[in-house]
Design an enzyme around this catalytic site. Structure first.
Site, PDB file in Angstrom:
ATOM      1  N   TYR A 187       0.851  -1.192   0.000  1.00 24.35           N
ATOM      2  CA  TYR A 187       0.000   0.000   0.000  1.00 24.35           C
ATOM      3  C   TYR A 187       0.885   1.240   0.000  1.00 24.35           C
ATOM      4  CZ  TYR A 187      -3.508   3.400   1.610  1.00 24.35           C
ATOM      5  OH  TYR A 187      -4.338   4.486   1.725  1.00 24.35           O
ATOM      6  N   ASP A 223       9.452   2.862  -0.419  1.00 26.90           N
ATOM      7  CA  ASP A 223       8.400   3.459   0.399  1.00 26.90           C
ATOM      8  C   ASP A 223       8.693   3.094   1.851  1.00 26.90           C
ATOM      9  OD1 ASP A 223       6.153   4.087   1.852  1.00 26.90           O
ATOM     10  OD2 ASP A 223       4.728   3.324   0.370  1.00 26.90           O
ATOM     11  N   LYS A 279       4.395  10.101   8.588  1.00 26.03           N
ATOM     12  CA  LYS A 279       4.338  10.875   9.827  1.00 26.03           C
ATOM     13  C   LYS A 279       5.366  10.467  10.867  1.00 26.03           C
ATOM     14  CE  LYS A 279       0.253   8.025  10.842  1.00 26.03           C
ATOM     15  NZ  LYS A 279       0.233   7.378   9.516  1.00 26.03           N
TER      16      LYS A 279
END
Length: 431
Positions: free
Chosen positions: A144, A239, A267
């Site tokens: 994802y 990622d 984050k």
């Protein structure tokens, strides 16, 4: 189960927000219940609105490496807020954050702050297409990379948790530019490059897949991906929205000794505040406006609250890493996994698991898990029982069999022993 305050709150939320939530997996649909509602957090604990306390392994889906409301991070946010919450102008904090991230990750020469992991991956793909003058992107089934159109093709995380097909609203022309192949299958990637290598702009990969639970790369897999992309002049994008500063101080790329062309973060670099970043080789990043023609911008990018919190968090991580923080977190995760395996095997249940750095995966699956197909053959019904039983005993895991568990720097022997005890009682209840 959710208490009366959470039940009432969810009933109200259902009238005001899609599914009652602002992110799908929060709705607890994949575990068949009403969600608990968070009230506050303190260190390794989360407290819900009905007054229940949980040992938290959700950790805001990963970024809270210092747990909830760490005093130094809270003070950094408070001090920054007193000076102003947003300016829309450059600040020295942004430069300091860029300097720190570049220092900790050798593959980064230039970095750009954004507001989320989705923004980071979306921007990295745009840059890769511009740099290579190619339009196709390769991703891996079950990984994802946010909810931008080009990534909602055989995605993991909430898409997989809810059993959704590739999302409506994504134009066919965009979806066709993303090629999805199995994770951990280097032959599939090699065959793809043999037939379409001249069309592929980039390969984007979660180096440790963290959105189909936690799936480790096979030995040599990431190295082979790096070699293939380099030989075909395609870019390699790591990622590290989940793995960055989570599996090691230099992320998964440091752990596995790989130097990608571009890297994306979420984050975690802001100690859990809304922030993201992407960075990499100077020649690539200087194509981004205003240095170059590839446009990307954001009014809140480099927000002073996130930069202040992130700098404190990363500085603490740098110091703690020298004192064995990542080894301690991995040892903690391994002890949870070992208990899970011991109890499951004693009951004759299909169980598997592993830990890396501050994340670990628990599967009700017979034998190793290497890709999304393996994850999908896990026993979800057993996980749902396990989740609720542990929740009732004060231990919070992700409300989905498709998500990783996370250990923070502030989880101690006290929380570990409570977890191991709760797990023993939970397994006695599994049917």
């Amino acid at each position: 189960m959710a208490g009366p305050k959470a039940t009432a709150a969810f009933e109200q939320a259902l009238q005001l927000m899609p599914g009652g939530v602002n992110s799908p997996v929060r709705a607890f649909k994949s575990v068949g219940s009403t969600p608990i509602f968070a009230d506050r957090g303190e260190g390794p604990y989360l407290y819900d609105t009905d007054g229940q306390r949980y040992v938290d392994y959700l950790m805001s889906w990963g970024p809270l490496i210092w747990g909830h409301a760490h005093p130094e991070i809270v003070q950094a946010i408070r001090s920054a807020a007193e000076r102003g919450t947003s300016f829309g102008l450059p600040t020295e904090l942004e430069t300091a954050m860029a300097q720190k991230v570049i220092q900790l990750l050798p593959s980064l020469e230039v970095v750009r702050m954004v507001n989320s992991g989705t923004e980071a991956t979306m921007s990295a793909i745009r840059l890769a297409r511009a740099a290579t003058k190619r339009s196709y992107v390769v991703k891996f089934v079950g990984c994802y990379h946010g909810h931008a159109d080009q990534f909602l093709v055989k995605a993991g995380s909430g898409v997989a948790s809810l059993g959704l097909p590739d999302s409506p609203g994504v134009p066919k022309e965009i979806a066709e530019r993303t090629i999805a192949i199995p994770y951990n299958d280097i032959d599939a990637l090699r065959d793809l490059f043999l037939t379409r290598g001249e069309e592929i702009a980039a390969v984007i990969v979660e180096p440790v897949a963290g959105n189909m639970n936690c799936v480790l790369p096979r030995p040599g897999y990431l190295q082979a991906v790096r070699e293939l992309t380099r030989s075909y002049d395609a870019l390699l994008i790591f990622d590290e929205v989940i793995t960055g500063f989570r599996v090691g101080l230099s992320g998964a790329q440091g752990r596995f000794g790989i130097q990608p062309d571009l890297t994306t973060f979420g984050k975690v670099i802001g100690a859990g505040l809304p922030v993201g970043a992407y960075g990499g080789r100077r020649d690539l990043m200087e194509m981004i406006a205003p240095s170059g023609p590839v446009y990307q911008g954001g009014t809140l990018s480099g927000n002073p609250l996130a930069m202040s919190a992130g700098l404190v968090s990363l500085n603490m991580l740098e110091q703690a890493a020298n004192d064995g923080l990542y080894e301690r977190m991995e040892q903690y995760g391994n002890q949870v996994v070992e208990q899970f395996l011991r109890l499951g095997q004693a009951r004759g249940l299909p169980v598997y698991g592993h830990a890396i750095g501050g994340m670990y995966g628990l599967f009700f699956h017979e034998g190793p898990v290497y890709d999304f197909a393996d994850v999908c053959t896990s026993n979800v019904e057993l996980y749902v029982q396990f989740f609720h039983s542990m929740l009732a005993k004060g231990v919070l895991f992700a409300p989905s069999a498709m998500e990783s568990a996370f250990v923070s720097a502030v989880h101690t022997e006290t929380e570990l022993n409570a977890t191991l005890d709760a797990m023993e009682r939970a397994f006695a209840e599994l049917k």
